[in-house]
Scaffold this motif. Structure first.
Motif, PDB file in Angstrom:
ATOM      1  N   ILE A 269      32.357 -34.734  29.304  1.00  0.00           N
ATOM      2  CA  ILE A 269      32.226 -35.178  27.909  1.00  0.00           C
ATOM      3  C   ILE A 269      30.862 -34.734  27.398  1.00  0.00           C
ATOM      4  N   MET A 270      30.877 -33.833  26.446  1.00  0.00           N
ATOM      5  CA  MET A 270      29.626 -33.200  25.985  1.00  0.00           C
ATOM      6  C   MET A 270      29.261 -33.771  24.619  1.00  0.00           C
ATOM      7  N   THR A 271      28.544 -34.919  24.629  1.00  0.00           N
ATOM      8  CA  THR A 271      28.130 -35.475  23.324  1.00  0.00           C
ATOM      9  C   THR A 271      26.688 -35.091  22.986  1.00  0.00           C
ATOM     10  N   ALA A 272      25.976 -34.473  23.933  1.00  0.00           N
ATOM     11  CA  ALA A 272      24.553 -34.176  23.686  1.00  0.00           C
ATOM     12  C   ALA A 272      24.379 -33.345  22.420  1.00  0.00           C
ATOM     13  N   ALA A 273      23.334 -33.683  21.669  1.00  0.00           N
ATOM     14  CA  ALA A 273      22.998 -32.908  20.475  1.00  0.00           C
ATOM     15  C   ALA A 273      22.010 -31.832  20.913  1.00  0.00           C
ATOM     16  N   VAL A 274      22.556 -30.675  21.245  1.00  0.00           N
ATOM     17  CA  VAL A 274      21.742 -29.596  21.811  1.00  0.00           C
ATOM     18  C   VAL A 274      21.088 -28.816  20.676  1.00  0.00           C
ATOM     19  N   ALA A 275      19.788 -28.585  20.807  1.00  0.00           N
ATOM     20  CA  ALA A 275      19.099 -27.792  19.775  1.00  0.00           C
ATOM     21  C   ALA A 275      19.657 -26.368  19.802  1.00  0.00           C
ATOM     22  N   ASP A 276      19.946 -25.838  18.629  1.00  0.00           N
ATOM     23  CA  ASP A 276      20.507 -24.485  18.579  1.00  0.00           C
ATOM     24  C   ASP A 276      19.461 -23.427  18.912  1.00  0.00           C
ATOM     25  N   TYR A 277      18.213 -23.719  18.590  1.00  0.00           N
ATOM     26  CA  TYR A 277      17.129 -22.747  18.833  1.00  0.00           C
ATOM     27  C   TYR A 277      15.963 -23.435  19.548  1.00  0.00           C
ATOM     28  N   ASN A 303      19.408 -20.863  21.725  1.00  0.00           N
ATOM     29  CA  ASN A 303      19.715 -21.490  23.006  1.00  0.00           C
ATOM     30  C   ASN A 303      21.107 -21.060  23.421  1.00  0.00           C
ATOM     31  N   PRO A 304      21.408 -21.070  24.712  1.00  0.00           N
ATOM     32  CA  PRO A 304      22.783 -20.774  25.113  1.00  0.00           C
ATOM     33  C   PRO A 304      23.698 -21.881  24.601  1.00  0.00           C
ATOM     34  N   ASP A 305      24.931 -21.529  24.277  1.00  0.00           N
ATOM     35  CA  ASP A 305      25.920 -22.562  23.958  1.00  0.00           C
ATOM     36  C   ASP A 305      26.493 -23.015  25.300  1.00  0.00           C
ATOM     37  N   ILE A 306      26.178 -24.231  25.673  1.00  0.00           N
ATOM     38  CA  ILE A 306      26.514 -24.699  27.027  1.00  0.00           C
ATOM     39  C   ILE A 306      28.029 -24.719  27.227  1.00  0.00           C
ATOM     40  N   LEU A 307      28.760 -25.290  26.254  1.00  0.00           N
ATOM     41  CA  LEU A 307      30.222 -25.358  26.406  1.00  0.00           C
ATOM     42  C   LEU A 307      30.827 -23.967  26.563  1.00  0.00           C
ATOM     43  N   VAL A 308      30.371 -23.038  25.724  1.00  0.00           N
ATOM     44  CA  VAL A 308      30.924 -21.682  25.800  1.00  0.00           C
ATOM     45  C   VAL A 308      30.630 -21.079  27.183  1.00  0.00           C
ATOM     46  N   ILE A 321      35.892 -32.622  26.802  1.00  0.00           N
ATOM     47  CA  ILE A 321      35.782 -33.151  25.435  1.00  0.00           C
ATOM     48  C   ILE A 321      34.462 -32.686  24.820  1.00  0.00           C
ATOM     49  N   GLY A 322      34.567 -32.067  23.666  1.00  0.00           N
ATOM     50  CA  GLY A 322      33.367 -31.661  22.924  1.00  0.00           C
ATOM     51  C   GLY A 322      33.248 -32.493  21.657  1.00  0.00           C
ATOM     52  N   PHE A 323      32.086 -32.452  21.072  1.00  0.00           N
ATOM     53  CA  PHE A 323      31.841 -33.188  19.825  1.00  0.00           C
ATOM     54  C   PHE A 323      31.340 -32.225  18.761  1.00  0.00           C
ATOM     55  N   ALA A 324      31.584 -32.563  17.523  1.00  0.00           N
ATOM     56  CA  ALA A 324      31.004 -31.757  16.450  1.00  0.00           C
ATOM     57  C   ALA A 324      30.663 -32.656  15.274  1.00  0.00           C
ATOM     58  N   ALA A 325      29.461 -32.468  14.761  1.00  0.00           N
ATOM     59  CA  ALA A 325      29.043 -33.201  13.563  1.00  0.00           C
ATOM     60  C   ALA A 325      29.044 -32.201  12.421  1.00  0.00           C
ATOM     61  N   GLU A 326      29.772 -32.513  11.378  1.00  0.00           N
ATOM     62  CA  GLU A 326      29.861 -31.585  10.248  1.00  0.00           C
ATOM     63  C   GLU A 326      29.531 -32.316   8.946  1.00  0.00           C
ATOM     64  N   THR A 327      29.197 -31.532   7.916  1.00  0.00           N
ATOM     65  CA  THR A 327      28.946 -32.142   6.613  1.00  0.00           C
ATOM     66  C   THR A 327      29.911 -31.611   5.551  1.00  0.00           C
ATOM     67  N   LYS A 336      38.007 -24.021  14.405  1.00  0.00           N
ATOM     68  CA  LYS A 336      37.351 -22.850  14.993  1.00  0.00           C
ATOM     69  C   LYS A 336      36.597 -23.246  16.280  1.00  0.00           C
ATOM     70  N   LYS A 337      35.888 -24.385  16.217  1.00  0.00           N
ATOM     71  CA  LYS A 337      35.114 -24.816  17.400  1.00  0.00           C
ATOM     72  C   LYS A 337      36.014 -25.192  18.557  1.00  0.00           C
ATOM     73  N   LEU A 338      37.162 -25.762  18.247  1.00  0.00           N
ATOM     74  CA  LEU A 338      38.115 -26.136  19.302  1.00  0.00           C
ATOM     75  C   LEU A 338      38.452 -24.915  20.155  1.00  0.00           C
ATOM     76  N   ASP A 340      36.644 -21.787  20.028  1.00  0.00           N
ATOM     77  CA  ASP A 340      35.430 -21.104  20.518  1.00  0.00           C
ATOM     78  C   ASP A 340      34.834 -21.802  21.736  1.00  0.00           C
ATOM     79  N   LYS A 341      34.865 -23.142  21.719  1.00  0.00           N
ATOM     80  CA  LYS A 341      34.168 -23.895  22.781  1.00  0.00           C
ATOM     81  C   LYS A 341      35.045 -24.126  24.000  1.00  0.00           C
ATOM     82  N   GLY A 342      36.337 -23.814  23.878  1.00  0.00           N
ATOM     83  CA  GLY A 342      37.224 -23.952  25.036  1.00  0.00           C
ATOM     84  C   GLY A 342      37.381 -25.375  25.527  1.00  0.00           C
TER      85      GLY A 342
HETATM   86  O1  C5P Z   1      27.987 -25.883  17.712  1.00  0.00           O
HETATM   87  P1  C5P Z   1      27.859 -27.335  17.589  1.00  0.00           P
HETATM   88  O2  C5P Z   1      26.482 -27.861  17.851  1.00  0.00           O
HETATM   89  O3  C5P Z   1      28.447 -27.955  16.368  1.00  0.00           O
HETATM   90  O4  C5P Z   1      28.824 -27.820  18.774  1.00  0.00           O
HETATM   91  C1  C5P Z   1      29.045 -29.090  19.120  1.00  0.00           C
HETATM   92  C2  C5P Z   1      29.509 -29.183  20.557  1.00  0.00           C
HETATM   93  O5  C5P Z   1      28.992 -28.107  21.356  1.00  0.00           O
HETATM   94  C3  C5P Z   1      28.989 -30.449  21.193  1.00  0.00           C
HETATM   95  O6  C5P Z   1      29.904 -30.887  22.148  1.00  0.00           O
HETATM   96  C4  C5P Z   1      27.675 -29.973  21.776  1.00  0.00           C
HETATM   97  O7  C5P Z   1      27.255 -30.845  22.807  1.00  0.00           O
HETATM   98  C5  C5P Z   1      28.036 -28.590  22.288  1.00  0.00           C
HETATM   99  N1  C5P Z   1      26.916 -27.653  22.306  1.00  0.00           N
HETATM  100  C6  C5P Z   1      26.661 -26.919  23.440  1.00  0.00           C
HETATM  101  N2  C5P Z   1      25.611 -26.038  23.481  1.00  0.00           N
HETATM  102  C7  C5P Z   1      24.863 -25.815  22.384  1.00  0.00           C
HETATM  103  C8  C5P Z   1      25.134 -26.505  21.187  1.00  0.00           C
HETATM  104  C9  C5P Z   1      26.177 -27.433  21.194  1.00  0.00           C
HETATM  105  O8  C5P Z   1      27.357 -27.119  24.449  1.00  0.00           O
HETATM  106  N3  C5P Z   1      23.872 -24.955  22.438  1.00  0.00           N
END
Ligand code: C5P
Length: 407
Positions: A269-277, A303-308, A321-327, A336-338, A340-342
């Protein structure tokens, strides 16, 4: 809902006073609490205190039958949904381990078929004594749940392991004992909270994530019987009893810790809010301002996209399970994320919606499944949202049916 009945057994240790706090908390949580005290316990705290807190008669003497139509120790054992003995002294632990029925509490235990929690509390040397440990081992083997004492200052003046757990922890263990366990034997990895991307030893780039949703999912999974490891960014939350927590800092660090474990887990379960950069350069020393420089430009790198990066590395059959916060454009980004993130399930919240997103006690999410189906969950506390998410995941994993019954 049918009110659950708990037998609270109190034995004669100094921590008996804490049992009053536990009784009060359990009553507040909606349980009917039946108190049973050993004779020695009544020297530390009066039955009247427990009677007033629970609004129920308190039992001490197995032979003092008040009601000729029933045999109290049998009736109480039959009625109990769970029994918790807090504090449990070395003496009561020994008597239980040897099958004695020489007072009301031990007599009830020999009749009972419900979960039993034993919360030891005593001097550290007493607790470590091989005979006490042997007796606890016997109880564990029989399926009793041992609520291991805390370390700390003990009433005898020693510092060590032997403090009775706090009422809130004991109530959590009780709730665990009462929950069904469809995730028994399963390993779950949860990530939660923000990452910290260092600029120098005193500065970093981060975000507003409080970790609440991830911590709620970890708690919920633990209650359902899973072995839970929580990789947590810096947050102000206590994970509670039973969860292995590992602190993580940056996205790269989080990725390393995930990679070490991912091939072993049944659910991720990937709820972490990972910094994109992250800053391209992390200085080893404090970066100093200078009088002649008014503006500064930091170069940030992706940063690497961990889920990808995890695609193809999961244990066969693992549920992700992944999470996404959108506006905005929530549906389009979610679909799309469903892909892309596998992930098997993407939990999406529109953070601009009332009651959803960072720093709130509540959440309102939509679930996007691999098969194209979506489900909108109602606005609810993050703990309730966590329960609903796991419920849906368990149905898809074939562990429970649509009614929530264990398959
Ligand atoms: O791309 P976005 O941040 O919206 O994606 C949300 C999902 O991807 C979350 O589950 C988040 O933990 C994960 N994530 C990740 N690696 C990143 C950014 C987000 O695994 N660099």
């Amino acid at each position: 809902m049918v009110q659950k009945s708990i037998v609270l057994g109190i034995s004669g240790g100094i921590a008996a006073y804490k049992a009053a706090g536990l009784a009060s908390l359990l009553v507040k949580q909606g349980f009917q609490v039946q108190t049973v005290m050993t004779k020695a316990a009544t020297e530390f705290i009066t039955p009247l205190t427990l009677q007033a807190l629970t609004k129920q008669p308190v039992y001490v003497d197995v032979l003092a039958e008040q009601d000729p139509t029933r045999i109290s120790h049998v009736a109480m054992a039959d009625q109990a949904d769970a029994i918790i003995i807090a504090p449990a002294t070395a003496d009561v632990i020994a008597r239980i381990a040897h099958g004695l029925a020489d007072d009301m509490l031990t007599s009830i235990l020999l009749v009972a078929r419900c979960p039993v929690i034993v919360a030891p509390s005593m001097n550290v040397h007493m607790y470590e004594h091989p005979l006490v440990q042997k007796n606890l081992h016997v109880l564990r083997e029989l399926g009793y749940i041992i609520a291991e004492p805390d370390e700390g200052m003990l009433a005898c003046g020693y510092v060590g392991k032997g403090r009775l757990l706090e009422p809130s922890d004991l109530a959590e263990i009780l709730s665990f004992a009462l929950s069904p366990k469809p995730l028994q034997g399963k390993k779950i990895l949860v990530t939660a909270g923000p990452t910290k991307e260092r600029i120098d030893p005193v500065r970093y780039v981060t975000n507003d994530s409080t970790g609440t949703m991830g911590y709620a999912l970890a708690r919920c999974a633990w209650k359902l019987g899973a072995h839970v490891t929580l990789l947590s960014g810096a947050v102000n939350l206590l994970p509670g009893i039973g969860i292995d927590v590992i602190s993580v800092s940056s996205a790269i660090h989080l990725q390393e810790e995930v990679e070490k474990r991912i091939a072993e887990v049944d659910m991720f379960i990937m709820t972490a809010a990972v910094a994109d950069y992250r800053p391209q350069t992390t200085y080893d020393y404090k970066w100093k301002k200078t009088d002649d420089v008014d503006t500064v430009t930091w170069t940030m790198v992706r940063n690497p996209d961990i889920l990808v990066s995890l695609k193809g590395k999961y244990k066969p059959g693992a549920y992700v399970i992944g999470f996404a916060a959108e506006t905005h454009d929530v549906d389009r980004y979610a679909r799309k994320k469903l892909v892309d993130k596998g992930v098997d399930l993407l939990v999406v919240n529109n953070v601009l919606e009332y009651g959803a997103g960072f720093g709130t006690g509540t959440n309102r999410v939509d679930l996007y499944f691999q098969d194209g189906r979506t489900t909108a969950l109602p606005l609810a506390s993050k703990m309730d949202v966590a329960t609903m998410i796991l419920q849906q995941a368990l149905v898809r994993m074939g562990l429970v049916d649509d009614e929530g019954m264990q398959a």
